[in-house]
Write a protein that holds these residues in place. Structure first.
Motif, PDB file in Angstrom:
ATOM      1  N   GLY A 163       0.814  -1.218   0.000  1.00  0.00           N
ATOM      2  CA  GLY A 163       0.000   0.000   0.000  1.00  0.00           C
ATOM      3  C   GLY A 163       0.842   1.260   0.000  1.00  0.00           C
ATOM      4  N   ARG A 164       1.897   1.271   0.793  1.00  0.00           N
ATOM      5  CA  ARG A 164       2.782   2.452   0.842  1.00  0.00           C
ATOM      6  C   ARG A 164       3.446   2.706  -0.505  1.00  0.00           C
ATOM      7  NH1 ARG A 164       5.924   0.762   6.030  1.00  0.00           N
ATOM      8  NH2 ARG A 164       4.203   0.814   7.482  1.00  0.00           N
ATOM      9  N   LEU A 165       3.976   1.643  -1.095  1.00  0.00           N
ATOM     10  CA  LEU A 165       4.654   1.806  -2.377  1.00  0.00           C
ATOM     11  C   LEU A 165       3.672   2.203  -3.466  1.00  0.00           C
ATOM     12  CD1 LEU A 165       7.294   1.654  -3.971  1.00  0.00           C
ATOM     13  CD2 LEU A 165       6.735  -0.730  -4.478  1.00  0.00           C
ATOM     14  N   TYR A 166       2.501   1.591  -3.463  1.00  0.00           N
ATOM     15  CA  TYR A 166       1.485   1.913  -4.471  1.00  0.00           C
ATOM     16  C   TYR A 166       1.085   3.385  -4.387  1.00  0.00           C
ATOM     17  CZ  TYR A 166      -2.877   1.840  -7.079  1.00  0.00           C
ATOM     18  OH  TYR A 166      -3.871   2.114  -7.971  1.00  0.00           O
ATOM     19  N   ARG A 167       0.829   3.885  -3.195  1.00  0.00           N
ATOM     20  CA  ARG A 167       0.460   5.304  -3.037  1.00  0.00           C
ATOM     21  C   ARG A 167       1.607   6.227  -3.458  1.00  0.00           C
ATOM     22  NH1 ARG A 167      -1.866   2.943   1.418  1.00  0.00           N
ATOM     23  NH2 ARG A 167      -0.182   3.575   2.803  1.00  0.00           N
ATOM     24  N   TYR A 168       2.827   5.839  -3.134  1.00  0.00           N
ATOM     25  CA  TYR A 168       4.001   6.626  -3.535  1.00  0.00           C
ATOM     26  C   TYR A 168       4.094   6.685  -5.065  1.00  0.00           C
ATOM     27  CZ  TYR A 168       8.872   7.854  -4.313  1.00  0.00           C
ATOM     28  OH  TYR A 168      10.025   8.450  -4.767  1.00  0.00           O
ATOM     29  N   LEU A 169       3.939   5.537  -5.720  1.00  0.00           N
ATOM     30  CA  LEU A 169       4.035   5.497  -7.176  1.00  0.00           C
ATOM     31  C   LEU A 169       2.903   6.272  -7.835  1.00  0.00           C
ATOM     32  CD1 LEU A 169       5.104   1.781  -7.702  1.00  0.00           C
ATOM     33  CD2 LEU A 169       6.495   3.807  -8.080  1.00  0.00           C
ATOM     34  N   LEU A 170       1.704   6.219  -7.276  1.00  0.00           N
ATOM     35  CA  LEU A 170       0.578   6.965  -7.850  1.00  0.00           C
ATOM     36  C   LEU A 170       0.841   8.463  -7.909  1.00  0.00           C
ATOM     37  CD1 LEU A 170      -2.729   5.410  -6.463  1.00  0.00           C
ATOM     38  CD2 LEU A 170      -1.957   5.491  -8.829  1.00  0.00           C
ATOM     39  N   LYS A 171       1.595   8.974  -6.944  1.00  0.00           N
ATOM     40  CA  LYS A 171       1.890  10.408  -6.905  1.00  0.00           C
ATOM     41  C   LYS A 171       2.960  10.820  -7.912  1.00  0.00           C
ATOM     42  CE  LYS A 171       0.792  10.823  -2.025  1.00  0.00           C
ATOM     43  NZ  LYS A 171       1.339  11.053  -0.688  1.00  0.00           N
ATOM     44  N   ARG A 172       3.776   9.867  -8.369  1.00  0.00           N
ATOM     45  CA  ARG A 172       4.941  10.222  -9.173  1.00  0.00           C
ATOM     46  C   ARG A 172       5.009   9.565 -10.542  1.00  0.00           C
ATOM     47  NH1 ARG A 172       5.436  10.356  -4.030  1.00  0.00           N
ATOM     48  NH2 ARG A 172       6.641  11.971  -3.008  1.00  0.00           N
ATOM     49  N   ALA A 173       4.159   8.586 -10.796  1.00  0.00           N
ATOM     50  CA  ALA A 173       4.192   7.871 -12.072  1.00  0.00           C
ATOM     51  C   ALA A 173       2.762   7.551 -12.496  1.00  0.00           C
ATOM     52  CB  ALA A 173       5.006   6.591 -11.933  1.00  0.00           C
ATOM     53  N   MET A 174       2.622   7.158 -13.746  1.00  0.00           N
ATOM     54  CA  MET A 174       1.291   6.837 -14.262  1.00  0.00           C
ATOM     55  C   MET A 174       1.068   5.331 -14.246  1.00  0.00           C
ATOM     56  SD  MET A 174      -0.445   7.887 -17.816  1.00  0.00           S
ATOM     57  CE  MET A 174      -0.568   6.381 -18.713  1.00  0.00           C
ATOM     58  N   PRO A 175      -0.018   4.877 -13.611  1.00  0.00           N
ATOM     59  CA  PRO A 175      -0.280   3.437 -13.605  1.00  0.00           C
ATOM     60  C   PRO A 175      -0.665   2.951 -15.000  1.00  0.00           C
ATOM     61  CG  PRO A 175      -2.090   4.615 -12.560  1.00  0.00           C
ATOM     62  CD  PRO A 175      -1.034   5.635 -12.876  1.00  0.00           C
ATOM     63  N   ASP A 204      14.503  12.492 -15.965  1.00  0.00           N
ATOM     64  CA  ASP A 204      15.904  12.274 -16.307  1.00  0.00           C
ATOM     65  C   ASP A 204      16.531  11.312 -15.299  1.00  0.00           C
ATOM     66  OD1 ASP A 204      16.529  13.775 -14.012  1.00  0.00           O
ATOM     67  OD2 ASP A 204      16.699  15.632 -15.150  1.00  0.00           O
ATOM     68  N   ASP A 205      17.805  11.016 -15.489  1.00  0.00           N
ATOM     69  CA  ASP A 205      18.480  10.040 -14.624  1.00  0.00           C
ATOM     70  C   ASP A 205      18.541  10.501 -13.170  1.00  0.00           C
ATOM     71  OD1 ASP A 205      18.870   8.307 -16.720  1.00  0.00           O
ATOM     72  OD2 ASP A 205      20.871   9.053 -17.189  1.00  0.00           O
ATOM     73  N   ARG A 206      18.727  11.790 -12.948  1.00  0.00           N
ATOM     74  CA  ARG A 206      18.776  12.317 -11.577  1.00  0.00           C
ATOM     75  C   ARG A 206      17.428  12.159 -10.892  1.00  0.00           C
ATOM     76  NH1 ARG A 206      17.124  16.431  -9.011  1.00  0.00           N
ATOM     77  NH2 ARG A 206      16.362  17.511 -10.842  1.00  0.00           N
ATOM     78  N   GLN A 207      16.343  12.472 -11.609  1.00  0.00           N
ATOM     79  CA  GLN A 207      15.003  12.319 -11.049  1.00  0.00           C
ATOM     80  C   GLN A 207      14.702  10.851 -10.751  1.00  0.00           C
ATOM     81  OE1 GLN A 207      12.990  14.250 -14.300  1.00  0.00           O
ATOM     82  NE2 GLN A 207      12.530  16.059 -13.051  1.00  0.00           N
ATOM     83  N   LEU A 208      15.135   9.969 -11.640  1.00  0.00           N
ATOM     84  CA  LEU A 208      14.931   8.541 -11.417  1.00  0.00           C
ATOM     85  C   LEU A 208      15.696   8.074 -10.185  1.00  0.00           C
ATOM     86  CD1 LEU A 208      13.777   5.812 -12.384  1.00  0.00           C
ATOM     87  CD2 LEU A 208      15.894   5.526 -13.674  1.00  0.00           C
ATOM     88  N   GLN A 249      15.494   5.976  -4.748  1.00  0.00           N
ATOM     89  CA  GLN A 249      15.967   5.995  -3.367  1.00  0.00           C
ATOM     90  C   GLN A 249      14.786   6.046  -2.403  1.00  0.00           C
ATOM     91  OE1 GLN A 249      18.723   9.238  -2.982  1.00  0.00           O
ATOM     92  NE2 GLN A 249      20.377   8.129  -4.013  1.00  0.00           N
ATOM     93  N   ASP A 250      13.803   6.897  -2.713  1.00  0.00           N
ATOM     94  CA  ASP A 250      12.614   6.996  -1.864  1.00  0.00           C
ATOM     95  C   ASP A 250      11.788   5.711  -1.916  1.00  0.00           C
ATOM     96  OD1 ASP A 250      13.384   9.561  -1.208  1.00  0.00           O
ATOM     97  OD2 ASP A 250      12.026  10.517  -2.636  1.00  0.00           O
ATOM     98  N   ALA A 251      11.679   5.109  -3.104  1.00  0.00           N
ATOM     99  CA  ALA A 251      10.906   3.874  -3.250  1.00  0.00           C
ATOM    100  C   ALA A 251      11.576   2.718  -2.512  1.00  0.00           C
ATOM    101  CB  ALA A 251      10.725   3.542  -4.726  1.00  0.00           C
ATOM    102  N   ILE A 252      12.884   2.617  -2.590  1.00  0.00           N
ATOM    103  CA  ILE A 252      13.606   1.538  -1.917  1.00  0.00           C
ATOM    104  C   ILE A 252      13.446   1.637  -0.405  1.00  0.00           C
ATOM    105  CG2 ILE A 252      15.948   0.682  -1.432  1.00  0.00           C
ATOM    106  CD1 ILE A 252      16.566   1.250  -4.409  1.00  0.00           C
TER     107      ILE A 252
END
Length: 94
Positions: free
Chosen positions: A17-29, A40-44, A49-52
């Protein structure tokens, strides 16, 4: 700006649930457990780092695959966004 496919397999419902909510805010499902991240590579690097920090590296699986900058990108099946709404990171023909 590059596109990356992010997918995961998380064994614990709370971490999932935590990872899913994090990804929803920053990426498109795109599909269950699959997201599209543009940056870019820096943003990735910051994103990952935050996802890990949200997963258990011994029990969970989090993967990132770069998409080629050139080449065919197409979607088959149900659209990710409702008709009439376009995300600026995607070609209009999607």
């Amino acid at each position: 700006m590059s596109d990356f496919v992010i997918c995961y397999d998380i064994s614990n419902p709370r971490r999932l649930g935590r990872l899913y909510r994090y990804l929803l805010k920053r990426a498109m499902p795109l599909q269950y457990s699959v997201f599209l991240f543009s940056g870019d590579d820096r943003q990735l690097e910051c994103f990952m780092q935050d996802a890990i920090a949200l997963i258990d590296e011994k029990q969970d699986d989090l993967r990132v695959y770069p998409l080629p900058g050139r080449g065919l990108k197409a979607r088959i099946g149900r659209p990710a966004l409702p008709e009439g709404i376009q995300w600026s990171g995607m070609p209009a023909e999607w």
